[in-house]
Design a protein around this motif. Structure first.
Motif, PDB file in Angstrom:
ATOM      1  N   VAL A  61       0.843  -1.235   0.003  1.00 14.91           N
ATOM      2  CA  VAL A  61       0.121  -0.015  -0.021  1.00 14.91           C
ATOM      3  C   VAL A  61       0.977   1.118   0.045  1.00 14.91           C
ATOM      4  O   VAL A  61       0.571   2.187  -0.833  1.00 14.91           O
ATOM      5  N   THR A  64       2.846   1.671  -3.444  1.00 16.64           N
ATOM      6  CA  THR A  64       2.035   1.681  -4.583  1.00 16.64           C
ATOM      7  C   THR A  64       1.440   2.984  -4.480  1.00 16.64           C
ATOM      8  O   THR A  64       1.251   3.695  -5.607  1.00 16.64           O
ATOM      9  N   THR A  65       1.073   3.424  -3.652  1.00 13.50           N
ATOM     10  CA  THR A  65       0.310   4.825  -3.292  1.00 13.50           C
ATOM     11  C   THR A  65       1.314   5.866  -3.516  1.00 13.50           C
ATOM     12  O   THR A  65       1.165   6.848  -4.112  1.00 13.50           O
ATOM     13  N   ALA A  68       2.013   6.342  -7.330  1.00 14.36           N
ATOM     14  CA  ALA A  68       1.061   6.590  -8.309  1.00 14.36           C
ATOM     15  C   ALA A  68       1.226   7.926  -9.001  1.00 14.36           C
ATOM     16  O   ALA A  68       1.072   8.182  -9.890  1.00 14.36           O
ATOM     17  N   SER A  69       1.501   8.916  -7.995  1.00 14.40           N
ATOM     18  CA  SER A  69       1.820  10.302  -8.381  1.00 14.40           C
ATOM     19  C   SER A  69       3.036  10.422  -9.458  1.00 14.40           C
ATOM     20  O   SER A  69       3.133  11.241 -10.308  1.00 14.40           O
ATOM     21  N   LEU A  75      -2.640  10.143  -5.809  1.00 17.68           N
ATOM     22  CA  LEU A  75      -2.491   9.128  -4.667  1.00 17.68           C
ATOM     23  C   LEU A  75      -3.517   8.176  -4.465  1.00 17.68           C
ATOM     24  O   LEU A  75      -3.268   6.889  -4.194  1.00 17.68           O
ATOM     25  N   THR A  76      -4.829   8.534  -4.419  1.00 14.00           N
ATOM     26  CA  THR A  76      -5.939   7.683  -4.141  1.00 14.00           C
ATOM     27  C   THR A  76      -6.061   6.505  -4.925  1.00 14.00           C
ATOM     28  O   THR A  76      -6.278   5.680  -4.538  1.00 14.00           O
ATOM     29  N   GLY A  78      -3.662   5.124  -6.418  1.00 16.57           N
ATOM     30  CA  GLY A  78      -2.452   4.059  -5.925  1.00 16.57           C
ATOM     31  C   GLY A  78      -3.032   3.112  -4.909  1.00 16.57           C
ATOM     32  O   GLY A  78      -2.821   2.126  -4.644  1.00 16.57           O
ATOM     33  N   ALA A  79      -3.716   4.011  -3.874  1.00 14.37           N
ATOM     34  CA  ALA A  79      -4.096   3.162  -2.617  1.00 14.37           C
ATOM     35  C   ALA A  79      -5.197   2.378  -2.978  1.00 14.37           C
ATOM     36  O   ALA A  79      -5.182   1.286  -2.521  1.00 14.37           O
ATOM     37  N   CYS A 123     -11.203   0.697  -9.980  1.00 12.42           N
ATOM     38  CA  CYS A 123     -10.790   1.910 -10.601  1.00 12.42           C
ATOM     39  C   CYS A 123     -11.828   2.299 -11.850  1.00 12.42           C
ATOM     40  O   CYS A 123     -11.487   3.186 -12.434  1.00 12.42           O
TER      41      CYS A 123
END
Length: 162
Positions: A61, A64-65, A68-69, A75-76, A78-79, A123
């Motif tokens: 978590v 990966t979070t 993401a950016s 970031l959401t 990614g989470a 997603c």
């Protein structure tokens, strides 16, 4: 088709599923505590098994979070990808225990599909994915996971070539 989003999700799903493996090699048994704490289901088998750890979930978590950016996603997302990929992995482990597969054994399809399908579905709305996008993403992940697994085994990052 949302090719860019599919590629971004493939990167995040690979990180989500791969970071626990790398963490295990780097950290060994340190900070490794089974997620199910040894809980046995009513069928007498472990809930998930000893290879599913709190450390693996947390590192998946976090990495990966944070990543993401770096690839242009919030970031959401990614989470969500990490959480859904880990849920898919736990679902697979739960089913494998019910089917009497030993921990870390191979179950073609069951090892790859939930950990890619769950994040793609999670997603779907946020990234406007179609059923075709999801099917393509799961298919690419399935093939890629089989290839990458062998590479990680040869690089001595995986204990098994699958």
């Amino acid at each position: 088709m949302q090719f860019l989003h599919i590629l971004q999700l493939l990167v995040l799903m690979t990180l989500a599923n791969g970071t626990p493996i790398v963490a295990k090699k780097i950290l060994g048994p340190r900070f490794s505590f089974p997620l199910d704490a040894g809980t046995v289901f009513f069928d007498g088998r472990p809930l998930f098994g000893p290879s599913k750890t709190i450390r693996g979930i947390l590192i998946s978590v976090l990495i990966t979070t944070a990543s993401a950016s770096l690839i242009g996603l919030d970031l959401t997302i990614g989470a969500i990808v990490a959480g859904a990929a880990m849920a898919g992995d736990l679902f697979s482990s739960f089913l494998k225990r019910r089917l009497n597969y030993p921990p870390s054994s191979q179950a073609l399809g069951l090892d790859q599909i939930p950990e890619s399908l769950f994040p793609m579905l999670a997603c779907r709305d946020a990234l406007s994915l179609t059923i075709a996008d999801i099917a393509l993403g799961v298919g690419i992940f399935f093939i890629g996971a089989l290839i990458l697994s062998r590479f990680l085994f040869r690089a001595h990052l995986r204990d098994e070539p699958y």
